[in-house]
Design a protein around this motif. Sequence first.
Motif, PDB file in Angstrom:
ATOM      1  N   ILE A 134      -1.878   1.147  38.442  1.00 12.01           N
ATOM      2  CA  ILE A 134      -2.142   2.589  38.411  1.00 12.01           C
ATOM      3  C   ILE A 134      -3.026   2.935  37.227  1.00 12.01           C
ATOM      4  N   THR A 135      -4.106   3.662  37.481  1.00 10.39           N
ATOM      5  CA  THR A 135      -4.987   4.095  36.404  1.00 10.39           C
ATOM      6  C   THR A 135      -4.491   5.407  35.818  1.00 10.39           C
ATOM      7  N   VAL A 136      -4.772   5.603  34.545  1.00  9.93           N
ATOM      8  CA  VAL A 136      -4.387   6.812  33.817  1.00  9.93           C
ATOM      9  C   VAL A 136      -5.660   7.508  33.354  1.00  9.93           C
ATOM     10  N   CYS A 137      -5.708   8.824  33.517  1.00 11.75           N
ATOM     11  CA  CYS A 137      -6.917   9.570  33.155  1.00 11.75           C
ATOM     12  C   CYS A 137      -6.647  10.647  32.110  1.00 11.75           C
ATOM     13  N   VAL A 138      -7.453  10.660  31.063  1.00  9.41           N
ATOM     14  CA  VAL A 138      -7.442  11.726  30.073  1.00  9.41           C
ATOM     15  C   VAL A 138      -8.198  12.909  30.679  1.00  9.41           C
ATOM     16  N   GLU A 139      -7.615  14.104  30.608  1.00 12.46           N
ATOM     17  CA  GLU A 139      -8.275  15.269  31.189  1.00 12.46           C
ATOM     18  C   GLU A 139      -8.669  16.282  30.109  1.00 12.46           C
ATOM     19  N   PRO A 140      -9.966  16.472  29.871  1.00 14.43           N
ATOM     20  CA  PRO A 140     -10.399  17.539  28.978  1.00 14.43           C
ATOM     21  C   PRO A 140     -10.055  18.895  29.603  1.00 14.43           C
ATOM     22  N   LEU A 141      -9.488  19.800  28.810  1.00 19.30           N
ATOM     23  CA  LEU A 141      -9.033  21.090  29.336  1.00 19.30           C
ATOM     24  C   LEU A 141      -9.798  22.257  28.730  1.00 19.30           C
ATOM     25  N   GLY A 142      -9.773  23.388  29.421  1.00 19.35           N
ATOM     26  CA  GLY A 142     -10.416  24.589  28.933  1.00 19.35           C
ATOM     27  C   GLY A 142      -9.804  25.052  27.623  1.00 19.35           C
ATOM     28  N   PHE A 145      -6.668  27.106  27.482  1.00 20.26           N
ATOM     29  CA  PHE A 145      -5.377  26.484  27.773  1.00 20.26           C
ATOM     30  C   PHE A 145      -4.789  25.749  26.569  1.00 20.26           C
ATOM     31  N   CYS A 146      -5.635  25.121  25.772  1.00 20.62           N
ATOM     32  CA  CYS A 146      -5.172  24.401  24.587  1.00 20.62           C
ATOM     33  C   CYS A 146      -6.358  24.201  23.649  1.00 20.62           C
ATOM     34  N   ASN A 147      -6.093  23.666  22.454  1.00 25.65           N
ATOM     35  CA  ASN A 147      -7.155  23.537  21.449  1.00 25.65           C
ATOM     36  C   ASN A 147      -7.446  22.099  21.052  1.00 25.65           C
ATOM     37  N   PHE A 148      -7.104  21.153  21.930  1.00 22.66           N
ATOM     38  CA  PHE A 148      -7.327  19.741  21.603  1.00 22.66           C
ATOM     39  C   PHE A 148      -7.724  18.975  22.856  1.00 22.66           C
ATOM     40  N   ILE A 149      -8.758  18.152  22.722  1.00 16.81           N
ATOM     41  CA  ILE A 149      -9.383  17.401  23.818  1.00 16.81           C
ATOM     42  C   ILE A 149      -9.890  18.396  24.874  1.00 16.81           C
ATOM     43  N   ASN A 150     -10.895  19.155  24.469  1.00 17.42           N
ATOM     44  CA  ASN A 150     -11.503  20.147  25.361  1.00 17.42           C
ATOM     45  C   ASN A 150     -12.839  19.677  25.936  1.00 17.42           C
ATOM     46  N   MET A 169     -11.174   8.793  32.570  1.00 18.64           N
ATOM     47  CA  MET A 169     -11.237  10.240  32.461  1.00 18.64           C
ATOM     48  C   MET A 169     -11.231  10.896  33.833  1.00 18.64           C
ATOM     49  N   VAL A 170     -10.594  12.059  33.921  1.00 17.05           N
ATOM     50  CA  VAL A 170     -10.738  12.914  35.090  1.00 17.05           C
ATOM     51  C   VAL A 170     -11.575  14.105  34.660  1.00 17.05           C
ATOM     52  N   VAL A 171     -12.647  14.379  35.386  1.00 15.80           N
ATOM     53  CA  VAL A 171     -13.456  15.567  35.104  1.00 15.80           C
ATOM     54  C   VAL A 171     -12.978  16.693  36.013  1.00 15.80           C
ATOM     55  N   ASP A 172     -12.817  17.856  35.439  1.00 15.70           N
ATOM     56  CA  ASP A 172     -12.317  19.018  36.174  1.00 15.70           C
ATOM     57  C   ASP A 172     -13.347  20.135  36.057  1.00 15.70           C
ATOM     58  N   PHE A 173     -14.017  20.417  37.168  1.00 17.02           N
ATOM     59  CA  PHE A 173     -15.058  21.439  37.149  1.00 17.02           C
ATOM     60  C   PHE A 173     -14.497  22.806  36.772  1.00 17.02           C
ATOM     61  N   GLU A 177     -15.817  24.881  33.658  1.00 15.60           N
ATOM     62  CA  GLU A 177     -16.314  26.243  33.875  1.00 15.60           C
ATOM     63  C   GLU A 177     -15.693  27.211  32.865  1.00 15.60           C
ATOM     64  N   GLN A 178     -14.416  27.026  32.549  1.00 16.62           N
ATOM     65  CA  GLN A 178     -13.761  27.856  31.537  1.00 16.62           C
ATOM     66  C   GLN A 178     -14.452  27.717  30.182  1.00 16.62           C
ATOM     67  N   ASN A 179     -15.003  26.528  29.925  1.00 13.32           N
ATOM     68  CA  ASN A 179     -15.694  26.271  28.663  1.00 13.32           C
ATOM     69  C   ASN A 179     -17.186  26.576  28.723  1.00 13.32           C
ATOM     70  N   GLY A 180     -17.678  26.951  29.904  1.00 12.95           N
ATOM     71  CA  GLY A 180     -19.092  27.266  30.053  1.00 12.95           C
ATOM     72  C   GLY A 180     -20.005  26.065  30.148  1.00 12.95           C
ATOM     73  N   ASP A 181     -19.462  24.882  30.493  1.00 12.69           N
ATOM     74  CA  ASP A 181     -20.312  23.689  30.588  1.00 12.69           C
ATOM     75  C   ASP A 181     -20.110  22.919  31.891  1.00 12.69           C
ATOM     76  N   ALA A 182     -19.864  23.647  32.978  1.00 11.88           N
ATOM     77  CA  ALA A 182     -19.628  23.004  34.274  1.00 11.88           C
ATOM     78  C   ALA A 182     -20.890  22.399  34.870  1.00 11.88           C
ATOM     79  N   ASP A 183     -22.049  22.745  34.313  1.00 13.35           N
ATOM     80  CA  ASP A 183     -23.307  22.216  34.844  1.00 13.35           C
ATOM     81  C   ASP A 183     -23.923  21.165  33.928  1.00 13.35           C
ATOM     82  N   GLN A 184     -23.118  20.627  33.031  1.00 11.95           N
ATOM     83  CA  GLN A 184     -23.631  19.595  32.135  1.00 11.95           C
ATOM     84  C   GLN A 184     -23.918  18.306  32.891  1.00 11.95           C
ATOM     85  N   ASP A 185     -24.708  17.436  32.279  1.00  6.99           N
ATOM     86  CA  ASP A 185     -25.041  16.149  32.880  1.00  6.99           C
ATOM     87  C   ASP A 185     -23.835  15.208  32.748  1.00  6.99           C
TER      88      ASP A 185
END
Length: 262
Positions: A134-142, A145-150, A169-173, A177-185
Amino acid sequence: MQIGCATRDEHAIGLVKSVGYDYLEFSGKGLVAMTEEEYQELKKDLSRTGLRCECLTAYCPPEIIIAGPGFDPENAADYAKQVAKRAQELSVCNVSVGSPFSRNLPEGFDRKLAKEQACRFFEETARVFAPYGITVCVEPLGRCFCNFINDLSEAEEIIVRVGAKNLGMVVDFYNMEQNGDADQDLGKYLSVILHAHISDDAGDPYKRDFMRPEKKEIHQNRVRRFYEAGYAGRISVEIDEPVIREKASSSLAMLCGAGISL
């Protein structure tokens, strides 16, 4: 392209299957909180519908600390064992770790220490899940929601530092979007991206819902660019709201219409 529905509602399995989603993504903390009777019923429902629970999200409750005061790596490992026991019985392939309340740092908390704690947390968690494939994914959050690993770069740094083969990593559009960078490369992160989430909200950031029809072109363009950059994995529509057939069908059609061919 495999498209899943990430919901905490175990009673929506038949509906998710009938709409046409490829797999179910269920709550990790919900899985652990189930009584044995509830868990066996979940297994029966999955078997009866033929829908696989391939992924887990909503990994842990607030008392399992990823970083911050009260961090306890042994507690984190013990909790991972609880999740892994049931996850492997369901043939889960991937576990995403967002859990904002487990990593919201108090003002003035040492960020270097927080990063060291997070690395230890993901090292222990990945170690527990590795024997089950089973793979484990770090999820950057808006940041709402929190102030660490955004940022994706923060997640990538932790993944590289830990160096576990089953950590990515899991990317969450939605979070981007909450962070204003949903269109990043996203191309530069492809080597560590293992999973993806997408959704809109129902009028509140904490009420994730199926994608809004009026944002069809925005979502399709983002997803298309992501896959054209080289991503070839799963993508889940992650919701907190009830599964409504019309909304579920609309989001599935939206993703299927993005013109992705793998």
